[in-house]
Design a protein around this motif. Structure first.
Motif, PDB file in Angstrom:
ATOM      1  N   UNK A 277      19.116  63.402 -82.910  1.00 42.20           N
ATOM      2  CA  UNK A 277      18.823  64.316 -81.808  1.00 42.20           C
ATOM      3  C   UNK A 277      19.305  63.739 -80.479  1.00 42.20           C
ATOM      4  N   UNK A 278      19.989  64.565 -79.699  1.00 41.96           N
ATOM      5  CA  UNK A 278      20.424  64.194 -78.351  1.00 41.96           C
ATOM      6  C   UNK A 278      20.143  65.365 -77.429  1.00 41.96           C
ATOM      7  N   UNK A 279      19.532  65.087 -76.293  1.00 45.79           N
ATOM      8  CA  UNK A 279      19.319  66.099 -75.266  1.00 45.79           C
ATOM      9  C   UNK A 279      20.045  65.666 -73.999  1.00 45.79           C
ATOM     10  N   UNK A 280      20.702  66.597 -73.345  1.00 51.01           N
ATOM     11  CA  UNK A 280      21.490  66.292 -72.143  1.00 51.01           C
ATOM     12  C   UNK A 280      21.196  67.299 -71.050  1.00 51.01           C
ATOM     13  N   UNK A 281      21.052  66.791 -69.832  1.00 53.50           N
ATOM     14  CA  UNK A 281      20.901  67.638 -68.648  1.00 53.50           C
ATOM     15  C   UNK A 281      21.810  67.090 -67.551  1.00 53.50           C
ATOM     16  N   UNK A 282      22.188  67.953 -66.621  1.00 56.68           N
ATOM     17  CA  UNK A 282      23.105  67.546 -65.557  1.00 56.68           C
ATOM     18  C   UNK A 282      22.368  67.439 -64.228  1.00 56.68           C
ATOM     19  N   UNK A 283      22.808  66.473 -63.411  1.00 51.53           N
ATOM     20  CA  UNK A 283      22.367  66.376 -62.020  1.00 51.53           C
ATOM     21  C   UNK A 283      23.595  66.575 -61.135  1.00 51.53           C
ATOM     22  N   UNK A 284      23.782  67.775 -60.628  1.00 53.38           N
ATOM     23  CA  UNK A 284      25.002  68.069 -59.861  1.00 53.38           C
ATOM     24  C   UNK A 284      25.102  67.229 -58.582  1.00 53.38           C
ATOM     25  N   UNK A 285      26.297  66.676 -58.351  1.00 53.86           N
ATOM     26  CA  UNK A 285      26.588  65.965 -57.096  1.00 53.86           C
ATOM     27  C   UNK A 285      25.716  64.773 -56.812  1.00 53.86           C
ATOM     28  N   UNK A 286      25.147  64.145 -57.838  1.00 56.07           N
ATOM     29  CA  UNK A 286      24.175  63.079 -57.624  1.00 56.07           C
ATOM     30  C   UNK A 286      24.793  61.753 -57.184  1.00 56.07           C
ATOM     31  N   UNK A 287      26.060  61.514 -57.562  1.00 58.15           N
ATOM     32  CA  UNK A 287      26.695  60.224 -57.293  1.00 58.15           C
ATOM     33  C   UNK A 287      27.845  60.390 -56.303  1.00 58.15           C
ATOM     34  N   UNK A 288      27.862  59.542 -55.249  1.00 61.94           N
ATOM     35  CA  UNK A 288      28.972  59.540 -54.301  1.00 61.94           C
ATOM     36  C   UNK A 288      29.988  58.488 -54.722  1.00 61.94           C
ATOM     37  N   UNK A 289      31.243  58.898 -54.863  1.00 65.01           N
ATOM     38  CA  UNK A 289      32.305  57.984 -55.259  1.00 65.01           C
ATOM     39  C   UNK A 289      33.428  58.026 -54.230  1.00 65.01           C
ATOM     40  N   UNK A 290      34.190  56.921 -54.154  1.00 58.55           N
ATOM     41  CA  UNK A 290      35.356  56.847 -53.253  1.00 58.55           C
ATOM     42  C   UNK A 290      36.592  57.287 -54.018  1.00 58.55           C
ATOM     43  N   UNK A 291      37.328  58.233 -53.450  1.00 51.45           N
ATOM     44  CA  UNK A 291      38.561  58.733 -54.054  1.00 51.45           C
ATOM     45  C   UNK A 291      39.681  58.663 -53.003  1.00 51.45           C
ATOM     46  N   UNK A 292      40.931  58.769 -53.444  1.00 53.78           N
ATOM     47  CA  UNK A 292      42.036  58.724 -52.465  1.00 53.78           C
ATOM     48  C   UNK A 292      41.858  59.750 -51.358  1.00 53.78           C
ATOM     49  N   UNK A 293      42.200  59.360 -50.139  1.00 49.66           N
ATOM     50  CA  UNK A 293      41.961  60.212 -48.974  1.00 49.66           C
ATOM     51  C   UNK A 293      42.831  61.454 -48.979  1.00 49.66           C
ATOM     52  N   UNK A 294      44.037  61.351 -49.521  1.00 51.68           N
ATOM     53  CA  UNK A 294      44.964  62.506 -49.491  1.00 51.68           C
ATOM     54  C   UNK A 294      44.479  63.584 -50.426  1.00 51.68           C
TER      55      UNK A 294
END
Length: 294
Positions: A277-294
């Motif tokens: 058994x596996x249960x999964x739920x999402x937390x939208x936008x919970x983590x801030x990450x650094x991505x290329x500026x362009x």
């Protein structure tokens, strides 16, 4: 002039490409002419790593955390970033760099450092499996998790290790009977594996969820129902579209999987044992990450 930053680099010396880049020297050379502070923390692989890292963050209060390693390292540092409310940067240094691929991060160390310092913040979704197990990228039960189990037990790394483990797993493949319940679906299927996909591609480059997006507030459930050569080629060399009779995909914000027999289970490249058994739920936008500026 932007304020000086304090970055805490969490380096995994055992990551796949660690022998190709001297990260201590590369980071030191990059920051030498800059006003920012680069602090280094080296993982040992011991259980004491996580509490020691938490204590370091609480004591030194960095402005952002930087994971230097593969997907396992990124997951470890992301858990701390979420708890501390800090943004996360990634320097791809593993044999599998799936999350780095999703964020379009450069493989070149100096360019990746540029993103860690000068990139823009992006809020991405995270999954929680069985309540507490963080998933940033891809988790699954069945065939691929069996592959992960075998590779980790044999200490096989890199693309060659993946190919050896894949061959072993394909020889021992077994169909699963699984019930899938979500906010929109209630179905029973037979499948070789079921993927909980917050992202598009595995670290090897295998594309399992072509339309995935780590920032869309939902994730995909991918059922590999038939194991035919044509669909494997599409997975590993990104050809499209999938045959609906072989691969079934639907989007959701929560799901429960229940199998009739225990099946191998992995989370972001880490084997978790067998489960029914596996249960999964999402937390939208919970983590801030650094991505290329362009």
């Amino acid at each position: 002039m932007p304020p000086a930053l304090h970055l805490l680099f969490v380096i995994n010396p055992g990551s796949g490409s660690a022998g190709k880049t001297n990260w201590d020297a590369t980071i030191g050379d990059y920051f030498a002419p800059l006003p920012h502070t680069a602090e280094l923390f080296h993982l040992t692989g011991a259980d004491a790593d996580a509490p020691a890292l938490r204590a370091r963050v609480a004591r030194h209060r960095p402005d952002r955390l930087v994971a230097v390693g593969g997907d396992g390292t990124v997951k470890l540092v992301a858990e701390l970033a979420l708890a501390a409310g800090l943004p996360l940067a990634v320097l791809p240094a593993g044999s599998a760099n799936g999350m780095a691929r999703e964020l379009a991060l450069p493989a070149d160390p100096v360019r990746a450092l540029d993103v860690a310092v000068n990139g823009r913040e992006k809020a991405v979704d995270v999954l929680y499996l069985n309540g507490t197990d963080l998933c940033l990228h891809l988790s699954d039960i069945g065939l691929n998790a069996q592959l992960v189990r075998h590779a980790q037990r044999r200490n096989w790394h890199g693309m060659l290790g993946y190919a050896r483990a894949a061959f072993w797993s394909l020889l021992r493949r077994r169909l699963l009977r699984v019930r899938v319940q979500s906010d929109t679906e209630d179905m029973e299927r037979t499948a070789f594996m079921v993927v909980l996909a917050n992202a598009r591609v595995y670290g090897t480059g295998a594309e399992i969820n072509p339309d995935g997006d780590v920032a869309d507030g939902k994730f995909e459930v991918v059922l590999l129902r038939r194991l035919v050569g044509r669909e494997l080629l599409k997975m590993f060399w990104r050809f499209r579209p999938f045959d609906p009779a072989a691969v079934e995909i639907f989007s959701t914000t929560a799901v429960s999987l229940e199998t009739t027999r225990p099946a191998a289970f992995q989370v972001d490249g880490e084997y978790r044992g067998r489960t029914t058994r596996v249960e999964a739920t999402i937390r939208p936008g919970a983590l801030r990450v650094l991505v290329p500026a362009a």
